[in-house]
Design an enzyme around this catalytic site. Structure first.
Site, PDB file in Angstrom:
ATOM      1  N   GLY A   1      17.368  30.597  34.999  1.00 51.36           N
ATOM      2  CA  GLY A   1      18.616  29.693  35.708  1.00 51.36           C
ATOM      3  C   GLY A   1      19.510  28.990  34.835  1.00 51.36           C
ATOM      4  O   GLY A   1      20.689  28.961  35.311  1.00 51.36           O
TER       5      GLY A   1
ATOM      6  N   ARG B   1      20.233  29.057  28.598  1.00 51.33           N
ATOM      7  CA  ARG B   1      19.092  30.056  28.380  1.00 51.33           C
ATOM      8  C   ARG B   1      19.774  31.655  28.496  1.00 51.33           C
ATOM      9  O   ARG B   1      19.201  32.556  27.591  1.00 51.33           O
ATOM     10  CB  ARG B   1      17.801  30.046  29.301  1.00 51.33           C
ATOM     11  CG  ARG B   1      16.788  30.878  28.931  1.00 51.33           C
ATOM     12  CD  ARG B   1      15.535  30.320  29.789  1.00 51.33           C
ATOM     13  NE  ARG B   1      15.150  28.979  29.864  1.00 51.33           N
ATOM     14  CZ  ARG B   1      14.885  28.426  31.111  1.00 51.33           C
ATOM     15  NH1 ARG B   1      14.748  28.995  32.401  1.00 51.33           N
ATOM     16  NH2 ARG B   1      14.567  27.291  31.033  1.00 51.33           N
TER      17      ARG B   1
ATOM     18  N   GLU C   1       7.990  26.980  42.123  1.00 54.62           N
ATOM     19  CA  GLU C   1       9.439  27.140  41.522  1.00 54.62           C
ATOM     20  C   GLU C   1      10.504  27.209  42.387  1.00 54.62           C
ATOM     21  O   GLU C   1      10.000  26.623  43.771  1.00 54.62           O
ATOM     22  CB  GLU C   1       9.457  28.304  40.339  1.00 54.62           C
ATOM     23  CG  GLU C   1       9.231  29.790  41.413  1.00 54.62           C
ATOM     24  CD  GLU C   1      10.185  30.117  41.589  1.00 54.62           C
ATOM     25  OE1 GLU C   1      11.163  31.051  41.299  1.00 54.62           O
ATOM     26  OE2 GLU C   1      10.352  30.205  43.142  1.00 54.62           O
TER      27      GLU C   1
ATOM     28  N   SER D   1       6.224  25.536  32.479  1.00 51.94           N
ATOM     29  CA  SER D   1       6.656  24.582  32.000  1.00 51.94           C
ATOM     30  C   SER D   1       6.244  23.120  32.152  1.00 51.94           C
ATOM     31  O   SER D   1       6.394  22.229  31.345  1.00 51.94           O
ATOM     32  CB  SER D   1       8.310  24.515  32.123  1.00 51.94           C
ATOM     33  OG  SER D   1       8.332  24.184  33.549  1.00 51.94           O
ATOM     34  N   ASP D   2       5.366  23.115  33.194  1.00 52.55           N
ATOM     35  CA  ASP D   2       4.714  21.633  33.434  1.00 52.55           C
ATOM     36  C   ASP D   2       3.581  21.966  34.454  1.00 52.55           C
ATOM     37  O   ASP D   2       3.431  23.090  35.036  1.00 52.55           O
ATOM     38  CB  ASP D   2       5.666  20.912  34.207  1.00 52.55           C
ATOM     39  CG  ASP D   2       6.662  21.198  35.340  1.00 52.55           C
ATOM     40  OD1 ASP D   2       5.931  21.009  36.404  1.00 52.55           O
ATOM     41  OD2 ASP D   2       7.636  22.003  35.162  1.00 52.55           O
TER      42      ASP D   2
END
Length: 246
Positions: free
Chosen positions: A30, A34, A189, A213-214
């Site tokens: 996304g 990155r 997501e 990530s969380d």
């Protein structure tokens, strides 16, 4: 490291690459930063081919095979734009999303990898593509199988199962997440359902391989820097899936 830039600008409303600039195989994070990191550290001899609206794309090679990376931005509307233009205008055959997700069940932890075998969604996308039908949004079986095989070679903390692609990042509906967990959903997501829908509509192949990530239950989370950099295992699995034999 400064990457070489393609200087001839053509393309679609959202991508400034020339015909042939994209490889048939595309990694799709996304975050544009990155995408740049993938180009600099994972691909070989990568060159920048687009930067419209700050969405960065590069083409290089991986294991000697041409491979591209293009950021998608956030959310289903954004990923559907870029995936459609790649499949429709640039001859791309396969896209694997390499993104982040929030874990739902306790069995899934930070930095684990989730391979999305299906994508539930609260978006209208699953209903507007077929009159009177709610589409089942699923990845290419060939890519899913290849990713599962790659995960067996790197088996620590990899989960395969459904994800929930939400239109709302700050969704506060505990009962919904309880129901999703009860039905085997691994993470939430914002893009996989859109990517799977586009691949279905355009005759391409797609898969989402996600770094946790969380965590929705514990509140644990990676930092912004960790979100950008801590996805090596996800990349390896995704790239291996892209390279699977036809």
């Amino acid at each position: 490291m400064a990457l070489p830039v393609s200087t001839s600008v053509t393309g679609t409303p959202h991508i400034a690459a020339r015909p042939g600039d994209f490889a048939p195989l595309v990694l799709m994070p996304g975050d544009p930063r990155r995408a740049r990191r993938v180009a600099e550290t994972f691909l070989r001899s990568a060159r920048q081919i687009t930067d419209v609206r700050g969405i960065l794309g590069y083409t290089g090679t991986h294991r000697g095979v041409p491979m591209s990376v293009l950021a998608s931005g956030m959310g289903i509307p954004s990923v559907t734009i870029y995936a459609t233009e790649l499949f429709r205008h640039y001859g791309v055959r396969r896209i694997v999303r390499v993104g982040t997700a929030g874990a739902i069940p306790a069995a899934v932890s930070l930095r684990n990898v989730v391979i999305a075998s299906a994508a539930h969604t609260d978006s209208s996308l699953s209903r507007v593509l077929g009159d009177g039908v709610t589409l089942s949004l699923a990845p290419s079986y060939r890519l899913l199988r290849a990713a599962a095989d790659a995960a067996e070679r790197d088996p620590s903390a990899v989960h395969i199962g459904p994800v929930f692609s939400s239109d709302h990042f700050y969704l506060d509906r505990p009962a919904l997440f309880d129901a999703l967990e009860h039905r085997g959903t691994l993470a939430v997501e914002m893009e996989a359902a859109g990517l799977y829908a586009v691949a279905c509509a355009e005759g391409g192949e797609a898969l989402a391989v996600l770094t946790v990530s969380d965590h929705l239950r514990t509140g644990d989370a990676l930092t912004a820097e960790e979100r950008e950099t801590d996805f090596d295992r996800t990349l390896r699995i995704a790239a291996t899936a892209l390279l699977t034999d036809d």
